[in-house]
Design a protein around this motif. Structure first.
Motif, mmCIF file in Angstrom:
data_model
loop_
_atom_site.group_PDB
_atom_site.id
_atom_site.type_symbol
_atom_site.label_atom_id
_atom_site.label_comp_id
_atom_site.label_asym_id
_atom_site.label_seq_id
_atom_site.Cartn_x
_atom_site.Cartn_y
_atom_site.Cartn_z
ATOM 1 N N LEU A 112 -17.188 -4.001 -43.635
ATOM 2 C CA LEU A 112 -18.301 -4.827 -43.172
ATOM 3 C C LEU A 112 -17.782 -6.199 -42.790
ATOM 4 O O LEU A 112 -16.862 -6.720 -43.441
ATOM 5 N N ASN A 113 -18.375 -6.782 -41.748
ATOM 6 C CA ASN A 113 -17.961 -8.146 -41.428
ATOM 7 C C ASN A 113 -18.557 -9.112 -42.452
ATOM 8 O O ASN A 113 -19.437 -8.754 -43.245
ATOM 9 N N TYR A 114 -18.076 -10.333 -42.435
ATOM 10 C CA TYR A 114 -18.461 -11.321 -43.454
ATOM 11 C C TYR A 114 -19.968 -11.562 -43.465
ATOM 12 O O TYR A 114 -20.592 -11.642 -44.525
ATOM 13 N N GLN A 115 -20.559 -11.641 -42.281
ATOM 14 C CA GLN A 115 -21.995 -11.918 -42.178
ATOM 15 C C GLN A 115 -22.833 -10.794 -42.783
ATOM 16 O O GLN A 115 -23.777 -11.047 -43.546
ATOM 17 N N ASP A 116 -22.492 -9.541 -42.459
ATOM 18 C CA ASP A 116 -23.245 -8.400 -42.995
ATOM 19 C C ASP A 116 -23.079 -8.284 -44.500
ATOM 20 O O ASP A 116 -24.035 -7.960 -45.224
ATOM 21 N N LYS A 117 -21.868 -8.548 -44.988
ATOM 22 C CA LYS A 117 -21.613 -8.478 -46.424
ATOM 23 C C LYS A 117 -22.438 -9.519 -47.173
ATOM 24 O O LYS A 117 -23.078 -9.225 -48.201
ATOM 25 N N CYS A 118 -22.452 -10.746 -46.655
ATOM 26 C CA CYS A 118 -23.222 -11.821 -47.292
ATOM 27 C C CYS A 118 -24.716 -11.516 -47.272
ATOM 28 O O CYS A 118 -25.437 -11.814 -48.233
ATOM 29 N N LYS A 119 -25.174 -10.905 -46.195
ATOM 30 C CA LYS A 119 -26.594 -10.569 -46.071
ATOM 31 C C LYS A 119 -27.011 -9.559 -47.131
ATOM 32 O O LYS A 119 -28.060 -9.706 -47.775
ATOM 33 N N VAL A 120 -26.202 -8.521 -47.333
ATOM 34 C CA VAL A 120 -26.506 -7.501 -48.335
ATOM 35 C C VAL A 120 -26.537 -8.113 -49.731
ATOM 36 O O VAL A 120 -27.463 -7.869 -50.521
#
Length: 344
Positions: A257-265
């Motif tokens: 996962l990219n950083y943005q998607d990981k942080c969102k989850v």
């Protein structure tokens, strides 16, 4: 021509545990939902919903086990702490496992006790297959076909070098086996078969292991159990079995996962945990789907467009597997559009 009275089982789920009554008479009941299709020209979807308590599951288990050697263990009876979240979650998952196992025995699903448990009238015949292929026990003109020539296999055998960019149009398609004529590049395999068909799932697992890329599939399988098999989790289970295993950076089976998607989850999960302080039991609908639905879609597209494509079109063991199957099976794993053509 006589019509057949029967239901083709799609799913049976156990969910929604509820405490009923007070004091000595208090008990927990569980929703048991059967979804099936009518085996007639309408093909209508029908639902049967009933609520069953621990004792009713126990009676069914004992009755069925007289006939078949069930491997699924029945959850132990508890006098103390029977309303604790851990006990409830354990029972829901055990009951689901038992019902899933019963479905693997075609001769048992029409057991009188089983149909009564599901709330299905005794006059209705039930059919089920893990890959959605129903074998009709008696000859029926509208459901039985004898095939000596297999054009669909001939097409599949020619799918060695498929260009995915060419899969954009759909030629005319007729349901007659003998008049089927399609270019090899138009064969489209259902991605869902890697979750629904045990044999294909095992082959896909072997393929991914050879590519050292099993983690995304394991992640999707886990979410599939929660979403479609109605597996119920506690906050602690989500933390341990999803977040700490697949999502967090440096985790044992970290998915891409990219950083943005990981942080969102992680942010959405933190918010859900805060909201669920007073209710530790979590389900997919309206809860976990808010956290994991987007990342589920991302990982699914990654796997479908890369590994799955090479698996179905280029991996020789899969082609050999298809060569051993009949037309009914082959049609069940090929995707057809509502406009009678093959589509993505």
């Amino acid at each position: 021509m006589t019509s057949m009275t029967g239901l083709k089982i799609l799913t049976i789920t156990v969910s929604d545990p509820q405490k009923e009554g007070n004091g000595f008479y208090a008990k927990t009941t569980y929703a048991v939902k059967l979804i099936a299709n009518k085996m007639d020209l309408s093909g209508c979807e029908v639902h049967y919903l009933s609520r069953r308590r621990y004792q009713e599951f126990s009676s069914l288990y004992k009755d069925i086990k007289k006939t078949i050697p069930l491997k699924s263990e029945f959850p132990p009876k508890r006098v103390m702490n029977k309303f604790e979240e851990k006990t409830i979650v354990e029972r829901v998952n055990s009951f689901q496992s038992i019902l899933n196992e019963i479905l693997t025995y075609p001769t048992i699903i029409n057991n009188t006790s089983f149909k009564a448990f599901l709330g299905v009238p005794s006059t209705i015949e039930l059919y089920y297959s893990s890959n959605s292929i129903i074998t009709i026990p008696n000859y029926h003109p509208s459901a039985s076909v004898i095939i000596q020539y297999s054009p669909i296999k001939e097409i599949i055998e020619n799918t060695n070098n498929v260009n995915q960019d060419s899969l954009t149009t759909s030629p005319s398609f007729t349901t007659s086996f003998q008049s089927l004529s399609l270019p090899s590049s138009m064969i489209q395999y259902k991605f869902s078969t890697i979750f629904k068909n045990v044999e294909i799932s095992a082959l896909f697992t072997k393929f991914l292991k050879s590519e050292h890329n099993l983690e995304p599939y394991e992640f999707l399988q886990y979410l599939y159990q929660i979403k479609h098999l109605k597996k119920i989790l506690t906050v602690e289970m989500v933390d341990k079995e999803i977040i700490d295993t697949f999502i967090k950076s440096g985790s044992l089976k970290e998915i891409n996962l990219n950083y943005q998607d990981k942080c969102k989850v992680l942010s959405q999960w933190a918010n859900l945990k805060e909201e669920c302080k007073n209710n530790n039991i979590l389900e997919w609908d309206g809860q976990l789907e808010l956290v994991f639905n987007d990342v589920n879609t991302i990982v699914k597209l990654q796997l479908k467009n890369d590994s799955f494509s090479r698996f179905v079109y280029k991996w020789q063991p899969f082609k050999e597997f298809l060569g051993s199957k009949n037309d009914e099976f082959l049609y069940s794993i090929i995707k057809k559009s509502s406009k009678s053509g093959f589509t993505l």
